[in-house]
Design a protein around this motif. Structure first.
Motif, PDB file in Angstrom:
ATOM      1  N   VAL A 232      40.935   7.319  53.141  1.00 47.82           N
ATOM      2  CA  VAL A 232      41.756   6.295  52.502  1.00 47.82           C
ATOM      3  C   VAL A 232      42.269   5.294  53.532  1.00 47.82           C
ATOM      4  N   ALA A 233      42.505   5.748  54.770  1.00 49.56           N
ATOM      5  CA  ALA A 233      42.918   4.813  55.816  1.00 49.56           C
ATOM      6  C   ALA A 233      41.804   3.810  56.098  1.00 49.56           C
ATOM      7  N   ALA A 234      40.574   4.314  56.222  1.00 44.05           N
ATOM      8  CA  ALA A 234      39.445   3.417  56.467  1.00 44.05           C
ATOM      9  C   ALA A 234      39.206   2.488  55.284  1.00 44.05           C
ATOM     10  N   GLN A 235      39.358   3.003  54.073  1.00 41.40           N
ATOM     11  CA  GLN A 235      39.173   2.174  52.876  1.00 41.40           C
ATOM     12  C   GLN A 235      40.222   1.075  52.817  1.00 41.40           C
ATOM     13  N   ALA A 236      41.464   1.407  53.132  1.00 39.52           N
ATOM     14  CA  ALA A 236      42.524   0.394  53.139  1.00 39.52           C
ATOM     15  C   ALA A 236      42.262  -0.647  54.215  1.00 39.52           C
ATOM     16  N   GLY A 237      41.790  -0.219  55.376  1.00 42.47           N
ATOM     17  CA  GLY A 237      41.477  -1.170  56.433  1.00 42.47           C
ATOM     18  C   GLY A 237      40.313  -2.060  56.084  1.00 42.47           C
ATOM     19  N   LEU A 238      39.313  -1.494  55.418  1.00 48.66           N
ATOM     20  CA  LEU A 238      38.113  -2.254  55.073  1.00 48.66           C
ATOM     21  C   LEU A 238      38.375  -3.266  53.967  1.00 48.66           C
ATOM     22  N   LEU A 239      39.036  -2.829  52.895  1.00 43.67           N
ATOM     23  CA  LEU A 239      39.229  -3.696  51.732  1.00 43.67           C
ATOM     24  C   LEU A 239      40.509  -4.524  51.798  1.00 43.67           C
ATOM     25  N   GLY A 240      41.498  -4.037  52.547  1.00 43.20           N
ATOM     26  CA  GLY A 240      42.782  -4.715  52.537  1.00 43.20           C
ATOM     27  C   GLY A 240      43.179  -5.341  53.847  1.00 43.20           C
ATOM     28  N   PHE A 241      43.447  -4.505  54.846  1.00 46.67           N
ATOM     29  CA  PHE A 241      44.029  -4.990  56.101  1.00 46.67           C
ATOM     30  C   PHE A 241      43.150  -6.019  56.797  1.00 46.67           C
ATOM     31  N   SER A 242      41.822  -5.822  56.747  1.00 47.08           N
ATOM     32  CA  SER A 242      40.926  -6.756  57.438  1.00 47.08           C
ATOM     33  C   SER A 242      40.964  -8.141  56.816  1.00 47.08           C
ATOM     34  N   ARG A 243      41.416  -8.222  55.582  1.00 47.27           N
ATOM     35  CA  ARG A 243      41.364  -9.486  54.841  1.00 47.27           C
ATOM     36  C   ARG A 243      42.776  -9.997  54.593  1.00 47.27           C
ATOM     37  N   SER A 244      43.455 -10.364  55.643  1.00 44.43           N
ATOM     38  CA  SER A 244      44.800 -10.950  55.558  1.00 44.43           C
ATOM     39  C   SER A 244      45.807 -10.016  54.911  1.00 44.43           C
ATOM     40  N   GLY A 245      45.672  -8.720  55.168  1.00 44.63           N
ATOM     41  CA  GLY A 245      46.699  -7.775  54.758  1.00 44.63           C
ATOM     42  C   GLY A 245      46.470  -7.105  53.432  1.00 44.63           C
ATOM     43  N   THR A 246      46.096  -7.857  52.407  1.00 44.28           N
ATOM     44  CA  THR A 246      45.914  -7.272  51.078  1.00 44.28           C
ATOM     45  C   THR A 246      44.476  -7.376  50.579  1.00 44.28           C
ATOM     46  N   GLY A 247      43.770  -8.417  50.934  1.00 39.69           N
ATOM     47  CA  GLY A 247      42.340  -8.532  50.684  1.00 39.69           C
ATOM     48  C   GLY A 247      41.925  -8.299  49.248  1.00 39.69           C
TER      49      GLY A 247
END
Length: 675
Positions: A232-247
């Protein structure tokens, strides 16, 4: 030693059957009670949050949760939530189908869904309890805390024709059976909020569910809570954090994102649970998940079947002795393909009407121009550009580089999934002949999305299980790697690819996966993995710099400069009759159909099925011609009843009496008399 021959029923819940059933009934009653409380509060702020959260639980979890307990729920709490979610969508699909047959309304859907839940409640209360591990329940609670329908809502659902954007137009094959739109309509009706408001705020409600489902998939694959947290950490980083926080989480109320971020992880959790020795009846839940994802976004069901086929093949060659597990995965594949295939057969006549299906030379040239940079032309065939695959930022690059590390855990189930899935997807999108045929079948627009199902989160979590043995050193190293990758490869998320990501990690992933598979077959040994707490810690350390950078750039979206005024929305909802035709520019039309149960004459071609009935590009040219000449013959050609002019953008004076006017828009009633 005494031997007991009589069967014994062992209850693993301290309350026993009666106490557990009473507790379950209290949980079931909690969502409707919260909904009632929310409706007593004002429809904004905390009241709006409570309404939408309770309405979502009543529609998306409660019906399926009751049925899953009646069916005998899985022991894993996360997998149970996944099964509850997909069975709720399957029940909603059945209710919607009956509503169309009965010429009912959205209220009919709600009554049928409630009836399904009520009928399932009695056997659910009689079912013997099954407990989850305490550690998993705590992990799920932590993940949830961290995460902490337009026309259908008002139109009578008399036929699928009410879903057309254009009068006498054709259905969009992606949303021909609008189960997700019906879900949002049901939520908005229960919450007593406007469907547009529900679509706007629902992503905040659904994000915790998306994270819990990602956790469920990871925990089912790695068989411990640490793997779930790492995933879930990797999923949040991939879909959210990498794209301006929420993505992508910003778009979690839209069908493509729902299919990818909600239904796909739920389906994978069910498959992994079955592969690990789950009950055979779990195949039914997998079939329900396949039906749900096919209805919400048809191509994604087949895009999920491909990595599962790769998983099966890799598991067979890497762990030959575990043939029973291969049989279970083999049983899951037909459960995925059969419901999706039957729906595809129903959809086939609609798909064949689109220009992107089996395209001619002109359509291929248009697609190549439109997706320039995302696809390469090699030897007369299309291929997905490697720069497109790695454009997703630091976590995407880290996941690609982590894929070959699965060789160190070849006998493990997660290694088979990472290697088999990666080879299947990368081989298909990077082989020009294969990708060209795939794009002919499903369109270039859809074919390029196959890489969204690469096992990036699972590869990152797998690497964390291997490196976690180094404990604190691994955490510090992961943090440094995450920071460097974020600085060097922050990602590019523009619609038209300009630079893209680095190509070399893609080729490393493909070649490394092939070498790892061969090496795993020869060695058939793996190194010892880390404890769950260190697996989670390493993954969190890798994602932390990406999250810090993402939230540093977090900001409110710019106001929509094409947004309709409240007065115009009120006029469209009160003065304009349902199913009237409204003629306007493309941007305004696209918003009009979101706020009122009407037809429009044109919409942005990217959001319209390119069929002979729809002709989106011809409609766009006619709108441009009307805005240039003001000829009323053009809107009358489309049987328009009303015209909306955005006065700040178009200096257009019509010889008609305004039915509504403000400082940005004018609404005209168009006489039925022919010019």
């Amino acid at each position: 030693m005494a031997v007991m021959s009589a069967r014994m029923r062992i209850y693993r819940v301290g309350y026993g059957r009666i106490g557990s059933s009473a507790l379950f009934l209290a949980v079931v009653a909690a969502a409707p009670a919260a909904l009632v409380l929310g409706r007593l509060l004002p429809g904004h702020g905390a009241g709006l949050v409570l309404r939408l959260a309770a309405g979502s639980a009543c529609v998306l979890l409660l019906p399926g949760g009751i049925f899953v307990r009646a069916l005998a729920r899985p022991a894993g709490f996360g997998v149970t939530l996944a099964a509850s979610f997909v069975w709720s969508l399957a029940a909603l699909a059945g209710a919607l189908a009956l509503t169309f047959a009965l010429d009912g309304s959205i209220d009919t859907v709600l009554w049928l869904l409630g009836g399904f839940a009520a009928v399932s409640l009695v056997p659910a209360l009689l079912r013997a309890p099954v407990a989850s591990e305490q550690s998993e329940r705590l992990a799920v609670a932590g993940v949830a805390a961290a995460g902490a329908a337009f026309a259908g809502a008002v139109l009578d659902l008399t036929s699928l024709g009410v879903l057309n954007e254009f009068k006498h137009g054709g259905l969009h094959p992606g949303y021909a059976f609008p189960v997700w739109h019906a879900a949002v309509a049901c939520i908005s009706r229960l919450a007593d909020v406007d469907p547009a408001v529900a679509f706007q705020h629902l992503p905040a409600i659904l994000t915790p569910l998306a994270l819990v489902l990602a956790y469920a998939a990871g925990a089912a694959l790695f068989r411990h809570w640490g793997g779930g947290v790492a995933t879930v950490a990797a999923q949040a980083g991939l879909l959210g954090f990498s794209r301006s926080g929420t993505g992508s989480f910003d778009f979690l109320a839209l069908p493509p994102t729902v299919a990818r971020a909600l239904i796909a992880p739920a389906l994978l959790a069910l498959v992994f649970s079955l592969a690990a020795g789950g009950r055979r009846r779990g195949v039914l839940s997998i079939a329900a998940a396949s039906l749900a994802i096919a209805l919400v976004h048809p191509t994604y069901a087949f895009f999920l079947a491909l990595p599962l086929a790769g998983f099966l093949a890799a598991r067979i060659v890497l762990a030959t002795a575990r043939w029973r597990e291969a049989l279970r995965v083999g049983a899951a594949l037909p459960a995925v393909l059969l419901p999706a295939g039957l729906y595809a057969l129903w959809l086939k006549p609609i798909v064949e009407k689109t220009a992107s299906h089996q395209p001619d030379a002109a359509e291929k040239a248009r697609a190549l121009s439109h997706y320039a940079g995302q696809v390469d032309l090699i030897g007369g065939h299309l291929r997905l550009a490697p720069e497109t695959i790695s454009r997703g930022g630091a976590i995407a690059v880290a996941g690609l580089l982590a894929i070959p590390l699965a060789a160190l855990a070849a006998p493990r189930r997660w290694a088979a999934y990472v290697l088999g899935c990666s080879l299947a997807i990368l081989g298909l999108v990077l082989w020009p002949w294969a990708f060209d045929h795939l794009s002919d079948a499903v369109s270039v627009s859809q074919a390029r999305r196959l890489v969204a199902f690469l096992p990036i989160p699972f590869a990152v979590a797998g690497a964390a299980t291997l490196l976690g043995r180094l404990r604190l050193a691994a955490c510090l190293g992961a943090f440094g790697v995450g920071a460097i990758l974020q600085l060097v490869y922050p990602g590019e998320f523009s619609y038209f690819l300009v630079v893209g990501g680095p190509a070399w990690p893609v080729w490393v992933a493909l070649a490394g996966a092939a070498v790892a598979l061969v090496g795993g077959v020869i060695a058939r040994r793996g190194i010892r993995e880390a404890e769950p707490k260190w697996t989670a810690a390493v993954a969190l350390a890798l994602v932390a710099p990406v999250g810090i950078a993402g939230f540093a750039y977090l900001q409110r979206d710019e106001p929509d400069r094409f947004q309709l005024t409240p007065g115009l929305v009120h006029a469209l909802q009160t003065d304009v009759r349902p199913r009237d035709v409204v003629f306007s520019d493309l941007a305004t039309s696209y918003r009009i159909e979101a706020y009122a149960p009407v037809y429009v004459a044109a919409a942005p071609p990217a959001h319209v099925a390119d069929t002979k009935e729809n002709q989106p590009y011809k409609r766009r040219l006619d709108v441009i011609d009307f805005l240039r000449t003001g000829s009323l013959a053009i809107p009358r050609r489309y049987h328009a009843d009303w015209i909306v002019v955005a006065t700040r953008r178009f200096d257009l004076k019509l010889a008609l009496r305004p039915a509504y006017k403000d400082d940005r828009f004018v609404l005209y009633r168009l006489s039925s008399r022919r010019a």
